[in-house]
Enzyme design. Structure first.
Site, mmCIF file in Angstrom:
data_model
loop_
_atom_site.group_PDB
_atom_site.id
_atom_site.type_symbol
_atom_site.label_atom_id
_atom_site.label_comp_id
_atom_site.label_asym_id
_atom_site.label_seq_id
_atom_site.Cartn_x
_atom_site.Cartn_y
_atom_site.Cartn_z
ATOM 1 N N SER A 38 1.098 -1.281 -0.027
ATOM 2 C CA SER A 38 -0.130 0.080 -0.079
ATOM 3 C C SER A 38 1.080 1.084 -0.206
ATOM 4 O O SER A 38 1.945 1.069 0.409
ATOM 5 C CB SER A 38 -0.849 -0.005 1.276
ATOM 6 O OG SER A 38 -1.617 1.102 1.447
ATOM 7 N N TYR A 82 -4.004 -0.725 9.699
ATOM 8 C CA TYR A 82 -3.835 -0.986 8.349
ATOM 9 C C TYR A 82 -2.297 -0.443 8.124
ATOM 10 O O TYR A 82 -1.746 -1.276 7.424
ATOM 11 C CB TYR A 82 -4.798 -0.238 7.667
ATOM 12 C CG TYR A 82 -4.769 -0.377 6.092
ATOM 13 C CD1 TYR A 82 -5.317 -1.485 5.626
ATOM 14 C CD2 TYR A 82 -4.173 0.653 5.222
ATOM 15 C CE1 TYR A 82 -5.304 -1.815 4.128
ATOM 16 C CE2 TYR A 82 -4.128 0.154 4.020
ATOM 17 C CZ TYR A 82 -4.627 -0.650 3.234
ATOM 18 O OH TYR A 82 -4.626 -1.023 1.982
#
Length: 253
Positions: A145, A158
């Site tokens: 990410s 996350y």
């Protein structure tokens, strides 16, 4: 010919979380390159299945909850029993929880870490053991990410999980290259998927994001097809332990 190096005919790929979005896009891209697809999802991805079969490829669906590790070895056994082998693993399944760090709960921490990082390691481990048993190496593609490189806000678990994906990709590449196993990652930028629906619905936040992306648009699942095929193919045999940003130039800003 160089284009032959991208041909995945006869290969079998496991793609987790491929019922929608980025996982579906990558599964269809791999199938277009000649790959048979095994999906691992909580539900049967009917749309993805139809798309893969329409390309003339085999499709196998395995229903599993990857946030729990007790069924991971069985997943690999089912793939080998149904498809005969496995050549590629795409660790795409993931989740996100948004909340201020001051009030973030232990459950939201564990739910995200178990799926986004713990399952990535243990499914990679099980598949790597199968690669070694087959004696022909293999390809593992993890999905990182932008928050593997940056801190973000209101997504503590996350960010931690995706930073961990970048690190574990390097570690596994270091250990498994001797077995002919390439481990790399793709770090998508801001993509138009379910995970970013809240951001895209926030007009001000969406404008702030788009203003920073040199490409001037949100990414699409199809934008990951080329990178996924490259990292799954023999064209990337000398690429190992690298996280490729597919971000429209976000990190360059």
């Amino acid at each position: 010919m160089i284009l032959d190096a991208f041909n995945l005919s006869g290969k079998v790929a496991i793609v987790t979380g491929c019922d929608t979005g980025l996982g579906q896009g990558m599964a269809l891209g791999l199938a277009q390159a000649g790959c048979d697809i095994v999906s691992v999802n909580r539900r049967i991805p009917e749309e993805t299945a139809a798309g893969v079969k329409a390309l003339g490829r085999r499709f196998m669906a395995i229903q599993a909850d990857l946030s729990k590790q007790d069924g991971i070895n069985d997943i690999v056994k089912q793939v080998v029993a149904g498809m005969g082998r496995v050549d590629i693993l795409v660790n795409n399944a993931g989740t996100i929880r948004r909340e201020d760090a001051l009030t973030f709960s232990e459950k939201d921490w564990d739910d995200v870490m178990n799926l986004n990082l713990k399952s990535v390691f243990f499914l990679s481990q099980a598949v790597a053991r199968q690669f070694i048993a087959q004696g022909q190496g293999g390809k593992i593609i993890n999905i990182a990410s932008m928050l593997s490189f940056q801190g973000g806000i209101r997504v503590p678990s996350y960010t931690a999980s995706k930073s961990g994906v970048l690190g574990i990709t390097r570690l596994l590449a270091n250990e498994w290259a001797q077995h002919g196993i390439n481990v790399n990652a793709i770090a998508p930028g801001y993509m138009a998927t379910n995970n970013t629906q809240q951001l895209r619905d926030d007009e001000q936040r969406s404008k702030e994001i788009l203003d920073r992306i040199p490409a001037g648009r949100w990414g699409k699942p199809e934008d990951l097809q080329g990178p996924a095929v490259f990292l799954a193919s023999s064209a990337s045999d000398y690429v190992n332990g690298y996280t490729l940003a597919v971000d429209g130039g976000w990190l360059a800003r």
